[in-house]
Design a protein around this motif. Structure first.
Motif, PDB file in Angstrom:
ATOM      1  N   GLY A   1       0.647  -1.023  -0.214  1.00  0.00           N
ATOM      2  CA  GLY A   1      -0.150  -0.060  -0.009  1.00  0.00           C
ATOM      3  C   GLY A   1       0.954   1.267  -0.067  1.00  0.00           C
ATOM      4  O   GLY A   1       0.554   2.466  -0.657  1.00  0.00           O
TER       5      GLY A   1
ATOM      6  N   ARG B   1       0.990   4.409  -2.839  1.00  0.00           N
ATOM      7  CA  ARG B   1       0.971   5.774  -2.417  1.00  0.00           C
ATOM      8  C   ARG B   1       2.350   6.337  -3.061  1.00  0.00           C
ATOM      9  O   ARG B   1       2.230   7.598  -3.551  1.00  0.00           O
TER      10      ARG B   1
ATOM     11  N   LEU C   1      -3.589  -5.002  -2.685  1.00  0.00           N
ATOM     12  CA  LEU C   1      -3.622  -4.141  -1.647  1.00  0.00           C
ATOM     13  C   LEU C   1      -4.458  -4.721  -0.694  1.00  0.00           C
ATOM     14  O   LEU C   1      -5.745  -5.146  -1.224  1.00  0.00           O
TER      15      LEU C   1
ATOM     16  N   ALA D   1      -4.876  -0.341   2.828  1.00  0.00           N
ATOM     17  CA  ALA D   1      -4.149   0.243   1.916  1.00  0.00           C
ATOM     18  C   ALA D   1      -5.142   0.779   0.755  1.00  0.00           C
ATOM     19  O   ALA D   1      -4.998   1.756   0.133  1.00  0.00           O
ATOM     20  N   ARG D   2      -5.906   0.015   0.242  1.00  0.00           N
ATOM     21  CA  ARG D   2      -7.151   0.422  -0.681  1.00  0.00           C
ATOM     22  C   ARG D   2      -7.896   1.473  -0.274  1.00  0.00           C
ATOM     23  O   ARG D   2      -8.207   2.484  -0.957  1.00  0.00           O
TER      24      ARG D   2
END
Length: 232
Positions: free
Chosen positions: A137, A141, A164, A168-169
């Motif tokens: 994740g 980003r 992910l 994280a999603r």
């Protein structure tokens, strides 16, 4: 605006895209859906000149992509399905700085862009960390931050949620919603609409290299399961 006119792309004798026409307005969120092999990734790789058409044309803000690749790639940020495919630096800060450095910007502006982009994806203060030590994740980003540091008008994400976990999603989704609210155009490639249905302006579904459905989510909903698209 992104404009795709009569775009055809072939791999050998097989047409991955066959006469595709598509416009993405400034500030619009378009979800590009379809089964594996439908042509989604091939299409978005034309939006900043990673591929060249066999026929047709792609324009970014009115200019054909291959007339000015630098301008196209500054205006269209690309985040790959596997973030590692786009990393060029060993550390978070070095990777995010790569695009602005290649624009020849002054060091002070590069540093400002890196700091702003990392803050936008909640990675402020982590510029010196090694990318290969981050979670999936966090790597996703970083990839988004690298695109944001170019300050693009349009952000294209190819299957950004693959691999992910749920936190994280959610983090990536929150960032995409904020970008959309701030006026950035989004093109999100996915075969699973559960994450993006609520804020998509349009869903464009591809099948065998052609656009099979195009419209607001609820208007095209009934057609999507037959096109290999999972509904929310």
């Amino acid at each position: 605006m992104l404009a795709v006119d009569d775009l055809t792309h072939r791999y050998g004798d097989a047409a991955a895209l066959d006469g595709v026409n598509l416009d993405v307005a400034d500030g619009e969120c378009v979800v590009l859906a379809g089964a594996n092999g439908s042509g989604k990734t091939t299409l978005v790789r034309h939006l900043n000149g990673l591929l060249e058409p066999d026929e047709g044309e792609v324009r970014v803000n009115g200019t054909p992509v291959h007339d000015d690749l630098v301008a196209a790639r500054a205006s269209v940020g690309m985040v790959f399905q596997d973030p590692r495919d786009g990393f060029v630096g060993a550390t978070v800060g070095a990777d995010v700085a790569f695009g602005p450095e290649n624009l020849g910007l002054p060091r002070e502006e590069i540093d400002d862009r890196v700091a702003e982009a990392l803050d936008a994806v909640e990675l402020a203060g982590r510029a010196d960390e090694r990318i290969d030590e981050l979670s999936g994740g966090e790597q996703a980003r970083v990839a988004i931050a690298g695109a944001l540091a170019m300050r693009p008008d349009h952000l294209v994400l190819d299957e950004p949620f693959t691999g992910l976990d749920w936190p994280a999603r959610q983090s990536v989704l929150d960032r995409l919603r904020a970008l959309h609210d701030a006026g950035t155009s989004l093109v999100v490639v996915t075969h699973d609409l559960r994450d993006v249905w609520e804020f998509a302006n349009r869903v464009v579904a591809l099948s065998d290299g052609e656009i099979a459905a195009d419209g607001p989510p609820e208007r095209v909903r009934e057609r999507l399961p037959d096109l290999g698209v999972r509904l929310p």
